[in-house]
Design a protein around this motif. Structure first.
Motif, PDB file in Angstrom:
ATOM      1  N   LYS B   4     -80.451 -24.286 -76.506  1.00 60.91           N
ATOM      2  CA  LYS B   4     -79.958 -23.009 -75.615  1.00 60.91           C
ATOM      3  C   LYS B   4     -79.146 -22.119 -76.535  1.00 60.91           C
ATOM      4  O   LYS B   4     -78.212 -22.512 -77.138  1.00 60.91           O
ATOM      5  CB  LYS B   4     -79.507 -23.403 -74.715  1.00 60.91           C
ATOM      6  N   VAL B   5     -79.818 -20.877 -76.942  1.00 60.93           N
ATOM      7  CA  VAL B   5     -79.070 -19.904 -77.896  1.00 60.93           C
ATOM      8  C   VAL B   5     -78.098 -19.273 -77.116  1.00 60.93           C
ATOM      9  O   VAL B   5     -78.256 -18.908 -75.807  1.00 60.93           O
ATOM     10  CB  VAL B   5     -80.082 -18.855 -78.032  1.00 60.93           C
ATOM     11  N   ASP B   6     -77.084 -19.251 -77.693  1.00 59.00           N
ATOM     12  CA  ASP B   6     -75.976 -18.689 -77.076  1.00 59.00           C
ATOM     13  C   ASP B   6     -76.164 -17.142 -76.660  1.00 59.00           C
ATOM     14  O   ASP B   6     -76.695 -16.311 -77.402  1.00 59.00           O
ATOM     15  CB  ASP B   6     -74.572 -18.653 -78.004  1.00 59.00           C
ATOM     16  N   ASN B   7     -75.658 -16.800 -75.571  1.00 57.34           N
ATOM     17  CA  ASN B   7     -76.200 -15.489 -75.168  1.00 57.34           C
ATOM     18  C   ASN B   7     -75.619 -14.269 -75.955  1.00 57.34           C
ATOM     19  O   ASN B   7     -75.948 -13.110 -75.671  1.00 57.34           O
ATOM     20  CB  ASN B   7     -75.741 -15.372 -73.564  1.00 57.34           C
ATOM     21  N   SER B 345     -60.777 -12.995 -65.614  1.00 53.01           N
ATOM     22  CA  SER B 345     -61.979 -12.388 -66.401  1.00 53.01           C
ATOM     23  C   SER B 345     -63.356 -12.731 -65.923  1.00 53.01           C
ATOM     24  O   SER B 345     -63.895 -14.019 -65.483  1.00 53.01           O
ATOM     25  CB  SER B 345     -62.028 -12.936 -67.652  1.00 53.01           C
ATOM     26  N   PRO B 346     -64.126 -11.452 -65.622  1.00 54.79           N
ATOM     27  CA  PRO B 346     -65.521 -11.830 -65.128  1.00 54.79           C
ATOM     28  C   PRO B 346     -66.501 -11.960 -66.275  1.00 54.79           C
ATOM     29  O   PRO B 346     -66.018 -11.901 -67.631  1.00 54.79           O
ATOM     30  CB  PRO B 346     -65.818 -10.409 -64.429  1.00 54.79           C
ATOM     31  N   SER B 347     -67.787 -12.442 -66.025  1.00 55.90           N
ATOM     32  CA  SER B 347     -68.912 -12.603 -67.083  1.00 55.90           C
ATOM     33  C   SER B 347     -69.172 -11.154 -67.226  1.00 55.90           C
ATOM     34  O   SER B 347     -69.354 -10.080 -66.476  1.00 55.90           O
ATOM     35  CB  SER B 347     -69.985 -13.370 -66.696  1.00 55.90           C
ATOM     36  N   SER B 348     -69.269 -10.599 -68.792  1.00 52.85           N
ATOM     37  CA  SER B 348     -69.671  -9.347 -69.016  1.00 52.85           C
ATOM     38  C   SER B 348     -70.640  -9.324 -70.286  1.00 52.85           C
ATOM     39  O   SER B 348     -70.795 -10.343 -70.919  1.00 52.85           O
ATOM     40  CB  SER B 348     -68.059  -8.583 -69.190  1.00 52.85           C
ATOM     41  N   GLY B 349     -70.661  -8.043 -70.608  1.00 51.07           N
ATOM     42  CA  GLY B 349     -71.690  -7.710 -71.915  1.00 51.07           C
ATOM     43  C   GLY B 349     -73.144  -7.550 -71.393  1.00 51.07           C
ATOM     44  O   GLY B 349     -73.346  -7.455 -70.185  1.00 51.07           O
ATOM     45  N   PHE B 350     -73.954  -7.455 -72.119  1.00 52.69           N
ATOM     46  CA  PHE B 350     -75.479  -7.260 -71.845  1.00 52.69           C
ATOM     47  C   PHE B 350     -75.814  -8.342 -70.792  1.00 52.69           C
ATOM     48  O   PHE B 350     -75.748  -9.484 -70.885  1.00 52.69           O
ATOM     49  CB  PHE B 350     -76.555  -7.407 -72.918  1.00 52.69           C
ATOM     50  N   ALA B 351     -76.567  -8.041 -69.610  1.00 50.35           N
ATOM     51  CA  ALA B 351     -77.103  -8.742 -68.723  1.00 50.35           C
ATOM     52  C   ALA B 351     -76.038  -9.906 -67.996  1.00 50.35           C
ATOM     53  O   ALA B 351     -76.177 -11.024 -67.639  1.00 50.35           O
ATOM     54  CB  ALA B 351     -78.102  -9.674 -69.083  1.00 50.35           C
ATOM     55  N   ASN B 352     -74.766  -9.387 -68.003  1.00 52.37           N
ATOM     56  CA  ASN B 352     -73.504  -9.914 -67.459  1.00 52.37           C
ATOM     57  C   ASN B 352     -73.414 -11.378 -68.091  1.00 52.37           C
ATOM     58  O   ASN B 352     -72.988 -12.373 -67.363  1.00 52.37           O
ATOM     59  CB  ASN B 352     -73.901 -10.047 -66.070  1.00 52.37           C
ATOM     60  N   SER B 353     -74.040 -11.607 -69.227  1.00 46.79           N
ATOM     61  CA  SER B 353     -74.024 -12.780 -69.862  1.00 46.79           C
ATOM     62  C   SER B 353     -73.377 -12.994 -71.314  1.00 46.79           C
ATOM     63  O   SER B 353     -73.687 -14.092 -71.784  1.00 46.79           O
ATOM     64  CB  SER B 353     -75.468 -13.499 -69.661  1.00 46.79           C
ATOM     65  N   GLU B 354     -73.027 -12.127 -71.936  1.00 43.09           N
ATOM     66  CA  GLU B 354     -72.677 -12.182 -73.035  1.00 43.09           C
ATOM     67  C   GLU B 354     -71.223 -13.008 -73.396  1.00 43.09           C
ATOM     68  O   GLU B 354     -71.058 -13.602 -73.979  1.00 43.09           O
ATOM     69  CB  GLU B 354     -72.390 -11.032 -73.938  1.00 43.09           C
ATOM     70  N   ARG B 355     -70.243 -12.670 -72.339  1.00 50.16           N
ATOM     71  CA  ARG B 355     -68.856 -13.180 -72.403  1.00 50.16           C
ATOM     72  C   ARG B 355     -68.804 -14.045 -71.146  1.00 50.16           C
ATOM     73  O   ARG B 355     -69.114 -13.451 -69.900  1.00 50.16           O
ATOM     74  CB  ARG B 355     -67.852 -12.192 -72.367  1.00 50.16           C
ATOM     75  N   MET B 356     -68.271 -15.312 -71.031  1.00 56.83           N
ATOM     76  CA  MET B 356     -68.394 -15.971 -69.910  1.00 56.83           C
ATOM     77  C   MET B 356     -67.172 -15.809 -69.042  1.00 56.83           C
ATOM     78  O   MET B 356     -66.068 -15.424 -69.433  1.00 56.83           O
ATOM     79  CB  MET B 356     -67.977 -17.594 -70.175  1.00 56.83           C
ATOM     80  N   SER B 357     -67.354 -15.864 -67.679  1.00 52.71           N
ATOM     81  CA  SER B 357     -66.222 -15.641 -66.851  1.00 52.71           C
ATOM     82  C   SER B 357     -65.176 -16.715 -66.958  1.00 52.71           C
ATOM     83  O   SER B 357     -65.701 -17.845 -67.407  1.00 52.71           O
ATOM     84  CB  SER B 357     -66.929 -15.642 -65.459  1.00 52.71           C
TER      85      SER B 357
END
Lengths: 79, 458
Positions: B4-7, B345-357
């Motif tokens: 699984k490639v990291d988001n 902290s919410p999940s953020s970045g592109f498609a809400n999936s770059e940075r984990m909540s």
């Protein structure tokens, strides 16, 4: 040492004057080109930055020379 | 089994991070071959490892999945808890900045330079900030300015100077601006007195104006103009000095002296420590999250037992104190972070999936929720029902301290507002928490009206 502080002051003034000049020479273009501004800023300041670096290096070696020279003299005096 | 490639790992064509069977790997593509080889052959990798500036990695031979683009597969050391710059306290961000600078200085000595200076390239490992992006290096060619200069200023100089000269809460802007705080915004927010500092004048104010004002000048500059190695070295040194000089002017908050405050009973505190120590000794959790950790008193109990601990608190000054203590003790187990539990902290970045909540990075083996319940349930109206549900998502074991209304602190809270908390009592607390946990043990704290509970998630 007082010479060091004076020297740093002169450098600061030179830097501030250069920067004020750079600001004054601005052109108001609305188009934003991401990143090229930083690139050009560095190119413009290149001369000043390298001069500061060279002069600092020079002063550091002078200071080193003097402090080792003074140590020798003091060494001789205490005998 | 698929990898699984990291988001967040899509921007660099030279490689990417992926996970496979619960381990994290980094693929180095053939396009990066020369630079990777230079990193190793020049001795830079060895020096960075010696100075503990770069994450350690092993080269993996015969990796199960074949990829024709892959030159090498690396297995970096495991990072216990991934944290983000908007969660760091002032000094953590400052140390991350200084690590980036030290890496760049060392790189230049070995003929390489950093391609980028994002604060997301740094993670805390064993109490220290380290560079995790082994793909960040490229061969240094004299004459070119530093590509990463703007990024360094936006990711580090901007938030640190804003925290220092305006308000520490401005670091939160990093939550929204994932590529660092824009220079023009920073320039507007900083006080005019910063124009008198030659370094901030250059790296922030002039740098900001250069973004719009210098765009077309490219053609007008002489072709021969270059950016010498000395100029680059001076630029880096200037950035290092600028960062080093930034500091928090006022480090105090209401929470700093919490434990030395008279109202906190010494016997009760001692008993609490005993209870927590016994649970840690018996349960032996692998990871502990200390919620509302304040200056980390209980977190250090866990670190003493070599348990990987994250100490969360809403107050940036308390987290700062914790981190300074971690540095003083050279603690390799505690990571202090700033977190508002009512708005983690919410999940953020592109498609809400770059940075984990916050929740996505759990659960922890054990969560400590000491002297916390009343802050969430009284001060913030969070009912026991939703609180217990939330805590069950982030913990397998829970040590929670129930604070009844008769407690001095709650009496203080309720003296200033209407008591609408008819359901705030011990019976309801046990009922609601029993829906998600089994209550393994409860102990009344000596010389206190509070009760400690040990709970296990269902």
């Amino acid at each position: 040492m007082p010479q060091n502080i004076l020297f740093n002051r002169i450098l600061d003034i030179a830097l501030v004057l250069t920067i004020l000049y750079l600001i004054a020479v601005k052109n108001t273009y609305a188009y934003i080109d991401p990143g090229s501004g930083s690139y050009l800023l560095q190119i413009i300041a290149a001369g000043l930055l390298s001069s500061i670096f060279i002069i600092k290096k020079f002063w550091r070696s002078i200071n080193k020379f003097f402090s080792s020279f003074l140590k020798k003299i003091n060494g001789k005096k205490s005998r | 089994m698929v990898r699984k490639v990291d988001n967040a790992s899509f921007r660099d064509p030279d490689g990417f991070v992926f996970s496979y069977k619960n381990s994290v790997f980094r693929q180095i593509n053939f396009s990066y071959r020369e630079n990777y080889d230079l990193l190793i052959k020049s001795g830079l990798y060895k020096e960075l490892r010696k100075a503990n500036l770069l994450i350690n990695h092993e080269e993996v031979n015969n990796f199960k999945i074949q990829d024709s683009k892959a030159y090498k597969i690396l297995k970096p050391d495991h990072i216990t808890f991934i944290s983000y710059p908007y969660e760091w306290c002032f000094s953590e961000l400052k140390d991350a900045a200084l690590t980036t600078i030290k890496v760049q200085k060392l790189a230049l000595v070995h003929g390489m330079t950093l391609k980028d200076a994002s604060s997301y390239n740094i993670q805390f490992s064993r109490g220290k900030p380290v560079l995790i992006d082994t793909l960040s290096f490229e061969k240094y060619e004299e004459g070119k300015p530093w590509n990463a200069y703007k990024q360094f200023c936006q990711h580090f100089i901007a938030p640190l100077s804003l925290a220092s000269f305006v308000d520490i809460r401005l670091i939160n802007l990093l939550r929204f601006y994932l590529d660092g705080i824009p220079l023009d915004l920073t320039s507007k927010l900083l006080p005019i007195s910063t124009y008198l500092s030659p370094s901030l004048l250059f790296h922030v104010h002039l740098h900001a104006k250069a973004q719009t004002q210098l765009a077309r000048k490219k053609k007008q500059l002489k072709i021969g103009k270059k950016f010498s190695r000395n100029a680059l070295l001076q630029l880096i040194e200037s950035l290092e000095n600028t960062i080093s000089k930034l500091s928090l002017k006022n480090k105090k908050s209401t929470w700093i002296d919490y434990y030395s405050d008279d109202s906190y009973d010494k016997k009760a505190f001692k008993h609490k420590v005993q209870i927590v120590e016994k649970v840690l000794n018996d349960a032996k959790p692998k990871t502990v999250w200390d919620l509302g950790a304040n200056t980390g008193v209980f977190s250090f109990l866990a670190s003493r037992r070599r348990i990987e601990t994250v100490a969360f608190d809403n107050d940036p000054f308390s987290v700062e104190e914790s981190y300074l203590e971690v540095k003083k003790k050279n603690d390799a187990y505690v990571l202090p972070l700033v977190l508002d539990l009512t708005n983690p902290s919410p999940s953020s970045g592109f498609a809400n999936s770059e940075r984990m909540s916050f929740i996505e990075r759990g659960p922890a083996d054990m969560v400590l929720a000491l002297a916390l319940v009343h802050h969430l349930s009284i001060a913030n109206n969070i009912t026991f029902g939703i609180l217990s549900k939330f805590l069950s998502k982030i913990s397998k074991w829970l040590i929670i301290e129930f604070v009844p209304k008769t407690d001095k602190k709650i009496a203080l809270m309720l003296s200033l507002r209407k008591d609408v908390f008819n359901n705030y009592n011990r019976e309801n607390f046990e009922i609601e928490f029993s829906k998600y946990f089994t209550i393994e043990n409860k102990i009344k704290i000596i010389d206190s009206v509070r009760t400690m509970y040990l709970m296990k998630r269902r």
